[in-house]
Write a protein that holds these residues in place. Structure first.
Motif, PDB file in Angstrom:
ATOM      1  N   HIS A  80       0.857  -1.183   0.000  1.00  0.00           N
ATOM      2  CA  HIS A  80       0.000   0.000   0.000  1.00  0.00           C
ATOM      3  C   HIS A  80       0.896   1.236   0.000  1.00  0.00           C
ATOM      4  O   HIS A  80       1.863   1.309   0.767  1.00  0.00           O
ATOM      5  N   PRO A  81       0.621   2.234  -0.852  1.00  0.00           N
ATOM      6  CA  PRO A  81       1.511   3.401  -0.970  1.00  0.00           C
ATOM      7  C   PRO A  81       1.607   4.257   0.289  1.00  0.00           C
ATOM      8  O   PRO A  81       2.575   4.998   0.457  1.00  0.00           O
ATOM      9  N   VAL A  82       0.630   4.159   1.179  1.00  0.00           N
ATOM     10  CA  VAL A  82       0.628   4.987   2.392  1.00  0.00           C
ATOM     11  C   VAL A  82       0.972   4.170   3.635  1.00  0.00           C
ATOM     12  O   VAL A  82       1.881   4.503   4.393  1.00  0.00           O
ATOM     13  N   SER A  83       0.262   3.079   3.839  1.00  0.00           N
ATOM     14  CA  SER A  83       0.440   2.285   5.062  1.00  0.00           C
ATOM     15  C   SER A  83       1.557   1.251   4.963  1.00  0.00           C
ATOM     16  O   SER A  83       1.991   0.707   5.977  1.00  0.00           O
ATOM     17  N   ASP A  84       2.029   0.953   3.735  1.00  0.00           N
ATOM     18  CA  ASP A  84       3.061  -0.064   3.496  1.00  0.00           C
ATOM     19  C   ASP A  84       2.593  -1.478   3.841  1.00  0.00           C
ATOM     20  O   ASP A  84       3.411  -2.395   3.954  1.00  0.00           O
ATOM     21  N   LYS A  85       1.311  -1.661   3.998  1.00  0.00           N
ATOM     22  CA  LYS A  85       0.791  -3.010   4.230  1.00  0.00           C
ATOM     23  C   LYS A  85       0.882  -3.813   2.932  1.00  0.00           C
ATOM     24  O   LYS A  85       0.803  -3.273   1.835  1.00  0.00           O
ATOM     25  N   ILE A  86       1.052  -5.125   3.076  1.00  0.00           N
ATOM     26  CA  ILE A  86       1.147  -5.990   1.899  1.00  0.00           C
ATOM     27  C   ILE A  86      -0.236  -6.116   1.259  1.00  0.00           C
ATOM     28  O   ILE A  86      -1.211  -6.481   1.923  1.00  0.00           O
ATOM     29  N   LEU A  87      -0.312  -5.808  -0.034  1.00  0.00           N
ATOM     30  CA  LEU A  87      -1.581  -5.885  -0.754  1.00  0.00           C
ATOM     31  C   LEU A  87      -1.736  -7.198  -1.521  1.00  0.00           C
ATOM     32  O   LEU A  87      -2.826  -7.762  -1.586  1.00  0.00           O
ATOM     33  N   HIS A  88      -0.630  -7.672  -2.095  1.00  0.00           N
ATOM     34  CA  HIS A  88      -0.722  -8.856  -2.948  1.00  0.00           C
ATOM     35  C   HIS A  88       0.676  -9.452  -3.135  1.00  0.00           C
ATOM     36  O   HIS A  88       1.669  -8.718  -3.178  1.00  0.00           O
ATOM     37  N   ILE A  89       0.751 -10.778  -3.253  1.00  0.00           N
ATOM     38  CA  ILE A  89       2.031 -11.451  -3.484  1.00  0.00           C
ATOM     39  C   ILE A  89       1.865 -12.500  -4.579  1.00  0.00           C
ATOM     40  O   ILE A  89       0.893 -13.264  -4.587  1.00  0.00           O
ATOM     41  N   ASP A  90       2.836 -12.516  -5.496  1.00  0.00           N
ATOM     42  CA  ASP A  90       2.900 -13.557  -6.524  1.00  0.00           C
ATOM     43  C   ASP A  90       4.060 -14.493  -6.211  1.00  0.00           C
ATOM     44  O   ASP A  90       5.165 -14.035  -5.882  1.00  0.00           O
TER      45      ASP A  90
END
Length: 225
Positions: A80-90
């Motif tokens: 996430h551009p603000v929170s740096d939380k992981i959004l998706h992983i390949d």
């Protein structure tokens, strides 16, 4: 190479709304590629901490219960551009008979001679991309830099290993010992000072000659009188 196990759950539905619900529940939407078809699954965000937030490299065992698992590597990750939380992983599935490309961390050992003499160690590459069979993937690429003097460089060609190949040009510099900028400034100032002293000496040597010519001129004028 060391491995980390991720216990996942296969996803029955995919799409933006489904992914949003998973993230709100503390799960990360993932996709495993490389096999017969993509496998969509999710896993708790905390399960990826040792895999993502580290300088080390790992392979991954993606487990769906006790009877189904896949060996893989992390291929891509979105934050996430603000929170740096992981959004998706390949992830990309590994096969024992297929070579895989992967970034491996560089580990240096030893205190360079050049650093002891006032130089600075420069790490041009902290990771190197290699291609190898999964069983030949190293945990890191170690370089002994103890003998590096000021001006010495370690090129990629010096790190040859029969178990894997480097995916970099032959002239790639991995690390080097450079002369400190402060030392260069001091040398420059000293050089300018020496030139100034030489100029002053030349000027002082020229003064007596001028006085001698003046005396000679006065003497000739006296004779004429």
């Amino acid at each position: 190479m060391k491995s980390i196990t991720i216990n996942g759950s296969k996803r029955e539905s995919v799409g933006k709304s489904s992914s949003r619900l998973l993230r709100n529940a503390g799960q990360v939407p993932c996709v495993l590629y490389g096999g017969e078809g993509p496998i969509h699954f999710s896993a708790p965000e905390l399960a990826f901490s040792k895999l993502v937030y580290t300088a080390n490299a790992y392979t991954v065992v993606i487990a769906f219960g006790e009877k189904e698992s896949y060996n893989a590597i992390l291929q891509d990750i979105q934050f996430h551009p603000v929170s740096d939380k992981i959004l998706h992983i390949d992830f990309y599935q590994l096969f024992d008979d297929k070579k895989i490309s992967m970034d491996i961390p560089v580990k240096v050992s030893g205190n360079p001679i050049g650093v002891k003499l006032g130089g600075n160690l420069q790490r041009n590459k902290r990771k190197l991309r290699i291609k190898a069979l999964p069983t030949n993937l190293p945990d890191n690429i170690e370089i002994d830099i103890a003998e590096l003097n000021i001006g010495d460089k370690v090129y990629i060609t010096q790190l040859f290993n029969e178990n894997y190949e480097f995916l970099h040009p032959d002239n790639t510099v991995v690390c080097q010992v450079r002369r400190a900028r402060a030392a260069l400034v001091v040398e420059t100032e000293e050089g300018e000072g020496e030139e100034g002293e030489e100029g002053a000496e030349e000027g002082s040597e020229g003064t007596p000659k001028e006085s001698e010519s003046t005396e000679g001129k006065e003497s000739s004028e006296a004779k004429e009188d």
